[in-house]
Enzyme design. Structure first.
Site, PDB file in Angstrom:
ATOM      1  N   GLU A  98       5.863  -4.789 -39.912  1.00  0.00           N
ATOM      2  CA  GLU A  98       5.711  -3.994 -38.691  1.00  0.00           C
ATOM      3  C   GLU A  98       4.283  -4.125 -38.174  1.00  0.00           C
ATOM      4  O   GLU A  98       3.399  -3.376 -38.600  1.00  0.00           O
ATOM      5  CB  GLU A  98       5.981  -2.512 -38.985  1.00  0.00           C
ATOM      6  CG  GLU A  98       7.411  -2.188 -39.317  1.00  0.00           C
ATOM      7  CD  GLU A  98       7.776  -0.803 -38.777  1.00  0.00           C
ATOM      8  OE1 GLU A  98       8.685  -0.729 -37.954  1.00  0.00           O
ATOM      9  OE2 GLU A  98       7.141   0.178 -39.170  1.00  0.00           O
ATOM     10  N   GLU A 151       2.187   4.816 -39.518  1.00  0.00           N
ATOM     11  CA  GLU A 151       1.835   6.161 -39.029  1.00  0.00           C
ATOM     12  C   GLU A 151       1.317   7.018 -40.175  1.00  0.00           C
ATOM     13  O   GLU A 151       0.439   7.862 -39.983  1.00  0.00           O
ATOM     14  CB  GLU A 151       3.053   6.796 -38.344  1.00  0.00           C
ATOM     15  CG  GLU A 151       3.320   6.145 -36.988  1.00  0.00           C
ATOM     16  CD  GLU A 151       4.753   6.240 -36.509  1.00  0.00           C
ATOM     17  OE1 GLU A 151       5.528   7.068 -37.008  1.00  0.00           O
ATOM     18  OE2 GLU A 151       5.116   5.444 -35.610  1.00  0.00           O
ATOM     19  N   SER A 169       9.173  -2.031 -31.627  1.00  0.00           N
ATOM     20  CA  SER A 169       9.693  -2.128 -30.265  1.00  0.00           C
ATOM     21  C   SER A 169      10.988  -2.923 -30.131  1.00  0.00           C
ATOM     22  O   SER A 169      11.218  -3.555 -29.089  1.00  0.00           O
ATOM     23  CB  SER A 169       8.614  -2.677 -29.320  1.00  0.00           C
ATOM     24  OG  SER A 169       7.589  -1.722 -29.191  1.00  0.00           O
ATOM     25  N   ASN A 188      14.791   4.605 -37.858  1.00  0.00           N
ATOM     26  CA  ASN A 188      13.723   5.510 -38.280  1.00  0.00           C
ATOM     27  C   ASN A 188      13.600   6.574 -37.196  1.00  0.00           C
ATOM     28  O   ASN A 188      13.061   6.316 -36.122  1.00  0.00           O
ATOM     29  CB  ASN A 188      12.406   4.727 -38.441  1.00  0.00           C
ATOM     30  CG  ASN A 188      11.268   5.636 -38.871  1.00  0.00           C
ATOM     31  OD1 ASN A 188      11.486   6.786 -39.242  1.00  0.00           O
ATOM     32  ND2 ASN A 188      10.045   5.121 -38.812  1.00  0.00           N
ATOM     33  N   GLY A 231       6.262   1.212 -31.125  1.00  0.00           N
ATOM     34  CA  GLY A 231       6.330   2.197 -30.039  1.00  0.00           C
ATOM     35  C   GLY A 231       5.604   1.786 -28.778  1.00  0.00           C
ATOM     36  O   GLY A 231       5.319   2.618 -27.921  1.00  0.00           O
ATOM     37  N   HIS A 276       4.509   3.403 -44.182  1.00  0.00           N
ATOM     38  CA  HIS A 276       4.604   3.269 -42.720  1.00  0.00           C
ATOM     39  C   HIS A 276       3.209   3.410 -42.110  1.00  0.00           C
ATOM     40  O   HIS A 276       2.408   4.230 -42.558  1.00  0.00           O
ATOM     41  CB  HIS A 276       5.548   4.325 -42.148  1.00  0.00           C
ATOM     42  CG  HIS A 276       5.929   4.042 -40.735  1.00  0.00           C
ATOM     43  ND1 HIS A 276       5.093   4.307 -39.679  1.00  0.00           N
ATOM     44  CD2 HIS A 276       7.046   3.475 -40.201  1.00  0.00           C
ATOM     45  CE1 HIS A 276       5.677   3.919 -38.555  1.00  0.00           C
ATOM     46  NE2 HIS A 276       6.864   3.411 -38.840  1.00  0.00           N
ATOM     47  N   GLY A 282      12.869   2.095 -34.449  1.00  0.00           N
ATOM     48  CA  GLY A 282      12.370   3.453 -34.259  1.00  0.00           C
ATOM     49  C   GLY A 282      12.945   4.080 -33.002  1.00  0.00           C
ATOM     50  O   GLY A 282      14.063   4.585 -32.996  1.00  0.00           O
ATOM     51  N   GLY A 283      12.173   4.033 -31.916  1.00  0.00           N
ATOM     52  CA  GLY A 283      12.547   4.677 -30.651  1.00  0.00           C
ATOM     53  C   GLY A 283      13.991   4.423 -30.232  1.00  0.00           C
ATOM     54  O   GLY A 283      14.708   5.359 -29.844  1.00  0.00           O
ATOM     55  N   LYS A 343      11.831   9.168 -37.253  1.00  0.00           N
ATOM     56  CA  LYS A 343      10.478   9.757 -37.237  1.00  0.00           C
ATOM     57  C   LYS A 343      10.585  11.286 -37.137  1.00  0.00           C
ATOM     58  O   LYS A 343      11.512  11.854 -37.703  1.00  0.00           O
ATOM     59  CB  LYS A 343       9.645   9.150 -36.102  1.00  0.00           C
ATOM     60  CG  LYS A 343       9.665   7.628 -36.157  1.00  0.00           C
ATOM     61  CD  LYS A 343       8.603   6.980 -35.354  1.00  0.00           C
ATOM     62  CE  LYS A 343       8.759   5.468 -35.445  1.00  0.00           C
ATOM     63  NZ  LYS A 343       7.704   4.720 -34.826  1.00  0.00           N
TER      64      LYS A 343
HETATM   65  P1  PGA Z   1       9.615   1.467 -32.719  1.00  0.00           P
HETATM   66  O1  PGA Z   1       9.244   1.999 -34.182  1.00  0.00           O
HETATM   67  O2  PGA Z   1      10.927   0.750 -32.828  1.00  0.00           O
HETATM   68  O3  PGA Z   1       9.699   2.701 -31.887  1.00  0.00           O
HETATM   69  O4  PGA Z   1       8.514   0.555 -32.306  1.00  0.00           O
HETATM   70  C1  PGA Z   1       9.408   1.194 -35.287  1.00  0.00           C
HETATM   71  C2  PGA Z   1       9.084   1.985 -36.537  1.00  0.00           C
HETATM   72  O5  PGA Z   1       7.937   2.104 -36.881  1.00  0.00           O
HETATM   73  O6  PGA Z   1       9.968   2.524 -37.169  1.00  0.00           O
END
Ligand code: PGA
Length: 247
Positions: free
Chosen positions: A165, A95, A209, A8, A171, A93, A230-231, A10
């Protein structure tokens, strides 16, 4: 075991980054048994498609409108995604739930719209920190599932991947424990069996994470079908390692 590995991106990277990202990912994961999906901003599809063609990596979007067409300035419909060569879309999601005030009702409408246009959906659920501290996580996720899956038929679940999640893990560098993941994934499968039937198959992945150090022990959990990254997916070298691993 074959797993589903989802990146992802983002609101990171620019469209021109997708040439090198796509080419490197395709080369480095060639021959991998895993299903690999890259969820990217709308502006990136064209370049990504060009350089992913011929690989088995699939393209995902990060959002979709709940409406079919018409007076919705700035929105992107499910049929537009489909026509752009997109196979998957992330719906629900955290967010989008928190920053854009998306409710379970809206998420349910988006899910229906995406499925009706032949898209596959990565459907996110998960509790916040306070809910977990108050021991309400299981009840919270159960209710999210009940509400977002209203009116979804059992055969449509073949096109749905549930992403657990926990919001407090996204994150933050702090993942849920293996025990917590196993417990919640078990609960999600139980709720699906309750809403549909005991034989209903559903894919469940974990996100929050995941990084190059912790990915293996989490994704190897037999209860999990894969991960949403994500990250750590912004670094194509790291993401390639996670995506090509033999679990
Ligand atoms: P993250 O994000 O791996 O940076 O924690 C996960 C996501 O929500 O895609």
């Amino acid at each position: 075991m074959k797993k589903i590995i989802i990146s992802n991106l983002k609101m990171n990277t620019v469209p021109s980054d997708m040439k090198s990202y796509s080419m490197q990912l395709a080369t480095k994961t060639a021959g991998s048994k895993n299903r690999i999906i890259v969820c990217m901003p709308f502006t990136h599809f064209h370049t990504a498609k060009q350089f992913l063609d011929g690989s088995k990596i699939e393209i995902g979007a990060q959002n979709v409108s709940d409406e079919e067409a018409g007076k919705n300035t700035g929105e992107i419909s499910a049929s537009m995604l489909k026509d752009s060569g997109v196979s998957y879309v992330i719906v629900g999601h955290s967010e989008r739930r928190s920053k854009f005030k998306e409710t379970d009702r809206l998420i349910n409408k988006k899910l229906k719209m995406a499925l009706s246009q032949g898209l596959k959906v990565i459907l996110c659920v998960g509790e916040d920190r306070v809910t977990r501290e108050n021991k309400g996580a299981c009840q919270f996720v159960k209710k999210q599932l009940d509400d977002v899956l209203k009116g979804i038929y059992e055969n449509e679940l073949e096109s749905v991947i549930i992403a657990y999640e926990p919001i407090w893990a996204i994150g933050t560098g702090k993942t849920a424990t293996l025990k917590d993941i196993e417990k919640m994934v078990g609960l999600i499968r139980k709720e699906i069996a309750y809403l549909y039937n005991d034989k209903t198959q559903i894919s469940v992945v974990y996100g929050g994470s995941i990084d190059i150090k912790n990915y293996k022990k989490i994704i190897s959990l037999p209860c999990l079908d894969g991960a949403l990254v994500g990250g750590a997916s912004l670094d194509v070298d790291n993401f390639s390692v996670i995506a090509r691993e033999n679990y």
